[in-house]
Design an enzyme around this catalytic site. Sequence first.
Site, PDB file in Angstrom:
ATOM      1  N   HIS A 428     137.337 139.914   8.749  1.00 29.42           N
ATOM      2  CA  HIS A 428     136.091 140.501   9.262  1.00 29.42           C
ATOM      3  C   HIS A 428     136.110 140.574  10.786  1.00 29.42           C
ATOM      4  O   HIS A 428     135.084 140.417  11.438  1.00 29.42           O
ATOM      5  CB  HIS A 428     134.886 139.650   8.818  1.00 29.42           C
ATOM      6  CG  HIS A 428     134.616 139.704   7.357  1.00 29.42           C
ATOM      7  ND1 HIS A 428     133.722 138.867   6.719  1.00 29.42           N
ATOM      8  CD2 HIS A 428     135.106 140.522   6.383  1.00 29.42           C
ATOM      9  CE1 HIS A 428     133.692 139.151   5.422  1.00 29.42           C
ATOM     10  NE2 HIS A 428     134.521 140.149   5.196  1.00 29.42           N
TER      11      HIS A 428
HETATM   12  C1  LIG Z   1     141.140 143.742   3.014  1.00 28.85           C
HETATM   13  C2  LIG Z   1     139.753 143.772   3.602  1.00 28.85           C
HETATM   14  C3  LIG Z   1     138.658 143.424   2.809  1.00 28.85           C
HETATM   15  C4  LIG Z   1     137.369 143.429   3.347  1.00 28.85           C
HETATM   16  N1  LIG Z   1     136.302 143.197   2.528  1.00 28.85           N
HETATM   17  C5  LIG Z   1     135.038 143.353   3.022  1.00 28.85           C
HETATM   18  C6  LIG Z   1     133.924 143.304   2.156  1.00 28.85           C
HETATM   19  O1  LIG Z   1     134.047 143.252   0.929  1.00 28.85           O
HETATM   20  N2  LIG Z   1     132.686 143.366   2.723  1.00 28.85           N
HETATM   21  C7  LIG Z   1     132.500 143.480   4.072  1.00 28.85           C
HETATM   22  O2  LIG Z   1     131.354 143.470   4.520  1.00 28.85           O
HETATM   23  N3  LIG Z   1     133.565 143.615   4.901  1.00 28.85           N
HETATM   24  C8  LIG Z   1     134.811 143.594   4.395  1.00 28.85           C
HETATM   25  N4  LIG Z   1     135.889 143.797   5.219  1.00 28.85           N
HETATM   26  C9  LIG Z   1     135.630 144.158   6.611  1.00 28.85           C
HETATM   27  C10 LIG Z   1     135.161 145.610   6.751  1.00 28.85           C
HETATM   28  O3  LIG Z   1     135.739 146.432   5.766  1.00 28.85           O
HETATM   29  C11 LIG Z   1     135.547 146.094   8.152  1.00 28.85           C
HETATM   30  O4  LIG Z   1     134.953 145.227   9.100  1.00 28.85           O
HETATM   31  C12 LIG Z   1     135.069 147.497   8.431  1.00 28.85           C
HETATM   32  O5  LIG Z   1     135.513 148.395   7.445  1.00 28.85           O
HETATM   33  C13 LIG Z   1     135.574 147.917   9.810  1.00 28.85           C
HETATM   34  O6  LIG Z   1     135.070 149.186  10.113  1.00 28.85           O
HETATM   35  P1  LIG Z   1     135.524 149.911  11.453  1.00 28.85           P
HETATM   36  O7  LIG Z   1     134.859 151.234  11.451  1.00 28.85           O
HETATM   37  O8  LIG Z   1     135.299 149.000  12.588  1.00 28.85           O
HETATM   38  O9  LIG Z   1     137.112 150.064  11.341  1.00 28.85           O
HETATM   39  P2  LIG Z   1     138.020 150.632  10.175  1.00 28.85           P
HETATM   40  O10 LIG Z   1     137.219 150.905   8.949  1.00 28.85           O
HETATM   41  O11 LIG Z   1     139.175 149.713  10.058  1.00 28.85           O
HETATM   42  O12 LIG Z   1     138.480 152.051  10.713  1.00 28.85           O
HETATM   43  C14 LIG Z   1     139.379 152.254  11.773  1.00 28.85           C
HETATM   44  C15 LIG Z   1     140.143 153.551  11.481  1.00 28.85           C
HETATM   45  O13 LIG Z   1     140.781 153.975  12.675  1.00 28.85           O
HETATM   46  C16 LIG Z   1     142.092 154.405  12.377  1.00 28.85           C
HETATM   47  N5  LIG Z   1     142.862 154.247  13.607  1.00 28.85           N
HETATM   48  C17 LIG Z   1     143.230 153.088  14.198  1.00 28.85           C
HETATM   49  N6  LIG Z   1     143.893 153.340  15.329  1.00 28.85           N
HETATM   50  C18 LIG Z   1     143.947 154.687  15.454  1.00 28.85           C
HETATM   51  C19 LIG Z   1     144.506 155.553  16.439  1.00 28.85           C
HETATM   52  N7  LIG Z   1     145.133 155.068  17.521  1.00 28.85           N
HETATM   53  N8  LIG Z   1     144.408 156.896  16.260  1.00 28.85           N
HETATM   54  C20 LIG Z   1     143.758 157.398  15.166  1.00 28.85           C
HETATM   55  N9  LIG Z   1     143.214 156.614  14.205  1.00 28.85           N
HETATM   56  C21 LIG Z   1     143.295 155.276  14.370  1.00 28.85           C
HETATM   57  C22 LIG Z   1     142.531 153.489  11.255  1.00 28.85           C
HETATM   58  O14 LIG Z   1     143.611 154.055  10.531  1.00 28.85           O
HETATM   59  C23 LIG Z   1     141.250 153.359  10.435  1.00 28.85           C
HETATM   60  O15 LIG Z   1     141.136 154.365   9.459  1.00 28.85           O
HETATM   61  C24 LIG Z   1     137.176 143.779   4.707  1.00 28.85           C
HETATM   62  C25 LIG Z   1     138.278 144.138   5.510  1.00 28.85           C
HETATM   63  C26 LIG Z   1     139.554 144.154   4.959  1.00 28.85           C
HETATM   64  C27 LIG Z   1     140.716 144.580   5.827  1.00 28.85           C
END
Ligand SMILES: Cc1cc2nc3c(=O)[nH]c(=O)nc-3n(C[C@H](O)[C@H](O)[C@H](O)COP(=O)(O)OP(=O)(O)OC[C@H]3O[C@@H](n4cnc5c(N)ncnc54)[C@H](O)[C@@H]3O)c2cc1C
Length: 493
Positions: A428
Amino acid sequence: MLPHEVDVAIVGAGSAGCVLAAKLSAAEGRSVALLESGPGYSSVAGCPPELLDPGRLPVGPGAPFVRRYRGELRPSQVTEIVRGRALGGSGAVNGCYFIRGTSADFEGWPQELWSFSQVLPYFRALENDQDFGGEFHGSSGPIPVRRDSGYRLTPLSSEFYTACLDAGFVDEPDKNAPAATAGVGPVPSNIGDGRRISTAIGYLLPVLHRPNLAVNSNTTVTRVLFDADRAIGIDAVANGIARRILAGRIVLCAGAIETAALLMRSGIGDPEQLRSVGVPVVTALPGVGAGFFDHPEVGIPYRPTRVGAVDVPALQVVLNTDDVEFRPYTAPFAELVPGSGDVVQRLGVVLMRPRSRGSVRLQDSDPRTDVSVDYRYLEGESDRAAMHDAVLTGRRLLDDLIRRGVVDAVSPDYSDARFLEHLGTSQHLGGTCRMGRSAADGAVVDARCQVFGVTGLSVVDASIIPSPLRRGPHATIVMMAERAAELIVQEQF
Ligand SMILES: Cc1cc2nc3c(=O)[nH]c(=O)nc-3n(C[C@H](O)[C@H](O)[C@H](O)COP(=O)(O)OP(=O)(O)OC[C@H]3O[C@@H](n4cnc5c(N)ncnc54)[C@H](O)[C@@H]3O)c2cc1C
């Protein structure tokens, strides 16, 4: 302003990025480019089935939808951490637990825009709650929210629920109610028609037809370009070919690790660290990558006497006490995470408000080199004591489940001295570019999600969460993206 090709470039099509793309492209006259490192798909039918299966996390060895990192939990305790890398990001591979941050979680956020009463309408707007209505819930948002109960609970989930009630914990049937603070109850899940509904499915696919929205998958952004202190575009590598896109505004949604890395590689960060890896400084912001948090988790291994139902999410019921969450996983990780080979079933014991803070640092300036991720988990005595006490409570709950005949053994090598050997992370990670009042306090973005010291650059993802949430972050991140989209369209660009 300089001429540009698109009005907004959004970097990362994860949990936040898909929401931003849908919201910002709603005005026909605004052109939006969404850039995503991972693979894309343009319909639910074309979505890889693993990303739709709500009962499995497709993050095991060889899984193609994640980027892997080496994370140091404590000195000499190393683990592999993963982030989603596909349309939907980590929200496309996660456990579908979808609990809102509590009202207390927002007390430390800038109150003029992010108090709990300010954010509640956005929590409502994102959801279509199948179980609860009224003034605190939405019924027409893109993300369906539902809870397992009654016969749909596995024997373990059901008995755990009863054991917690018998032990005096409060019944919390709606963990997304504003009054929810502590207690045991069913886990709200972002599942609809038996599918994991990521923001790619709920927000992005329905608007892909818009002519002013261009989704570029297999495109990795390598740095943000500046003209003096104005962000003017990005460099990217798309299917192996270098691309430059000039944009009126850039919104980083690359997740807590890669957003911080991208800022640092582009010259925004701690000047000393940037110089040490040969990156010219554009703006000194020492908070970038510093002081992140995550939820440390100790898994207590046990053996259930009865096999649970298949096709249920990883968590059906959780117990929240003040700052601890107890997670009776519905199956061994070998089932939940295909390919992991981990046949042990566990009760996750999780510190939700740890004091320890970690850091993400560049190892060099090459975008292909992974950053170092140093958690410094349980560094202070208070975190260690809190985890120790929480593990004892978890043991007592399991002892009760042994008496009830649903668990027949708790791992015998599990002793006070050895609980740290079972330490892991909830994945997380957040707070690498925290929202706050000023850069002098270590904040990286202001309350409107704009990076301090530059114009035309915003961050909206897990990076900007100001302090550890008492619940998992996913629902809160989707809400943040809903809220931030409104703030961003109010800017002149
Ligand atoms: C295995 C796992 C299980 C989890 N389970 C839960 C759960 O059940 N409940 C919960 O509340 N939270 C859970 N989490 C946490 C939650 O899913 C994440 O905190 C949340 O999805 C993060 O959202 P975000 O938009 O910050 O980043 P992300 O959803 O990670 O999105 C970032 C995106 O940016 C892209 N990216 C990265 N760098 C670049 C770049 N340089 N150029 C172009 N694209 C790029 C990546 O490929 C990705 O698609 C879990 C996380 C993981 C990894």
